[in-house]
Write an enzyme that holds these catalytic residues in place. Structure first.
Site, PDB file in Angstrom:
ATOM      1  N   HIS A 190      -5.209 -41.655 -16.325  1.00 39.75           N
ATOM      2  CA  HIS A 190      -6.632 -41.892 -16.045  1.00 39.75           C
ATOM      3  C   HIS A 190      -6.885 -43.305 -15.532  1.00 39.75           C
ATOM      4  O   HIS A 190      -7.959 -43.579 -14.980  1.00 39.75           O
ATOM      5  CB  HIS A 190      -7.490 -41.601 -17.289  1.00 39.75           C
ATOM      6  CG  HIS A 190      -7.408 -42.637 -18.365  1.00 39.75           C
ATOM      7  ND1 HIS A 190      -6.706 -42.448 -19.535  1.00 39.75           N
ATOM      8  CD2 HIS A 190      -7.953 -43.882 -18.465  1.00 39.75           C
ATOM      9  CE1 HIS A 190      -6.822 -43.520 -20.298  1.00 39.75           C
ATOM     10  NE2 HIS A 190      -7.579 -44.406 -19.671  1.00 39.75           N
TER      11      HIS A 190
ATOM     12  N   ASP B 195      -2.047 -36.923 -19.492  1.00 38.55           N
ATOM     13  CA  ASP B 195      -2.607 -38.247 -19.205  1.00 38.55           C
ATOM     14  C   ASP B 195      -1.522 -39.316 -19.380  1.00 38.55           C
ATOM     15  O   ASP B 195      -1.551 -40.127 -20.312  1.00 38.55           O
ATOM     16  CB  ASP B 195      -3.798 -38.525 -20.118  1.00 38.55           C
ATOM     17  CG  ASP B 195      -4.590 -39.752 -19.688  1.00 38.55           C
ATOM     18  OD1 ASP B 195      -4.316 -40.268 -18.580  1.00 38.55           O
ATOM     19  OD2 ASP B 195      -5.471 -40.182 -20.449  1.00 38.55           O
TER      20      ASP B 195
ATOM     21  N   GLY C  50      -7.422 -47.950 -29.384  1.00 38.83           N
ATOM     22  CA  GLY C  50      -6.663 -48.961 -28.655  1.00 38.83           C
ATOM     23  C   GLY C  50      -7.190 -49.144 -27.255  1.00 38.83           C
ATOM     24  O   GLY C  50      -8.215 -48.580 -26.876  1.00 38.83           O
TER      25      GLY C  50
ATOM     26  N   SER D 279      -7.151 -48.595 -23.343  1.00 35.78           N
ATOM     27  CA  SER D 279      -6.754 -47.502 -22.451  1.00 35.78           C
ATOM     28  C   SER D 279      -5.376 -47.728 -21.846  1.00 35.78           C
ATOM     29  O   SER D 279      -5.096 -48.790 -21.297  1.00 35.78           O
ATOM     30  CB  SER D 279      -7.761 -47.361 -21.299  1.00 35.78           C
ATOM     31  OG  SER D 279      -8.793 -46.481 -21.647  1.00 35.78           O
ATOM     32  N   GLY D 280      -4.525 -46.707 -21.918  1.00 35.68           N
ATOM     33  CA  GLY D 280      -3.200 -46.776 -21.332  1.00 35.68           C
ATOM     34  C   GLY D 280      -2.189 -47.564 -22.139  1.00 35.68           C
ATOM     35  O   GLY D 280      -1.003 -47.566 -21.828  1.00 35.68           O
TER      36      GLY D 280
END
Length: 283
Positions: free
Chosen positions: A70, A119, A213, A215-216
């Site tokens: 994403h 994702d 957390g 993102s990614g």
């Protein structure tokens, strides 16, 4: 996604892991959301688009970083992105920091938007990075490895510290110890207090739940002497919202896909007598 306040297994390698993976030299870990120190999480990366931090990421080899699919919804043009390694504070010019160009972005074909499977993304750097005390890869667990509910792991990132509140300068990397939540409990929590305001979101088989957390960014657990990348933060609802844990992509679900694109990638396997599972978290 936002950083907010709310393992006895013996591992044997499937194939010999890189001797440097998952072994930081800095040791300074306390429970609770707080600043990290230089070199504490040497695999932590910042994915930047047009000089702005857009996602956390994790270094897994000298030339590959792993993050969430994403993170590339705006564009998959590698020339728009850079990866920062060796950073503890994003807003400084500390000598340990390295800015790397991106040569290739590979997103999983199953990903179809928020709360869908797949994702996960691989990012190839144009040049291999030199490992230092501040830049080291995280080990990847093999598909056979499982992490029990209640196990205490760590999430790190430069995400917002409260709803709509950016991490203030100098943007020091944040860390938080969180428990893994079993999938059945997480699915039940996401079906509570739905009302009419939110669409129902399903926890898929390739997902797992823990605290929030960036993102990614990484969810990591320590086993024996190595730290393993357990999850990649995918989605969630708000910050510290009741009954809404952070949802991560389960890295063990993607061993074959990762190895398809990085054939020499090595994974850490496990052989142990399972411990009794801790009580599930109350709704």
């Amino acid at each position: 996604i936002i950083l907010c306040n709310n393992c006895g297994l013996n591992f044997s390698p499937i194939s010999s892991p890189p001797p440097v993976c998952g072994r930081p030299t800095a040791l300074n870990r306390n429970v609770g959301g707080e600043d990290s120190v230089e070199g504490e999480w040497p695999w932590q990366a910042s994915l930047k688009m047009n000089e702005n931090h857009v996602c956390g990421a994790s270094l897994i080899t000298k030339q590959w970083v792993i993050t969430a699919a994403h993170c590339f919804q705006k564009s998959k043009d590698p020339s728009l992105y850079h990866v920062v390694l060796g950073a503890n504070k994003l807003e400084n010019s500390w000598r340990n920091k390295v800015l790397m160009d991106v040569g290739e972005i590979i997103t999983h074909p199953k990903y179809a938007g928020e709360a869908t499977s797949g994702d996960i993304a691989l990012v190839r750097l144009t040049q291999p990075v030199k490992f230092t005390d501040y830049i080291l890869p995280i080990c990847l667990p093999a598909a056979s490895v499982s992490f029990p509910p209640g196990k205490k792991c760590w999430v790190t990132g430069w995400g917002d510290i409260n709803e709509g509140q950016d991490l203030p300068p100098p943007q020091t990397l944040q860390k938080l110890q969180v428990p893994i939540i079993d999938t059945r409990t997480c699915r039940r929590l996401y079906n509570i207090d739905m009302g009419d305001r939110l669409p129902r979101k399903a926890i898929q088989d390739d997902m797992m739940c823990a605290g929030y957390g960036d993102s990614g960014g990484p969810l990591v657990c320590k086993e024996a002497t190595e730290w393993l990348l357990v999850g990649i933060i995918s989605w969630g609802e708000g910050c510290a919202v009741r009954n809404r844990p952070g949802v991560y992509i389960r890295v063990t679900a993607y061993q074959d896909w990762i190895q398809q694109h990085i054939p020499d990638m090595e994974f850490i396997g496990s052989q142990w007598a399972p411990l009794p599972a801790p009580p599930t978290m109350a709704a």
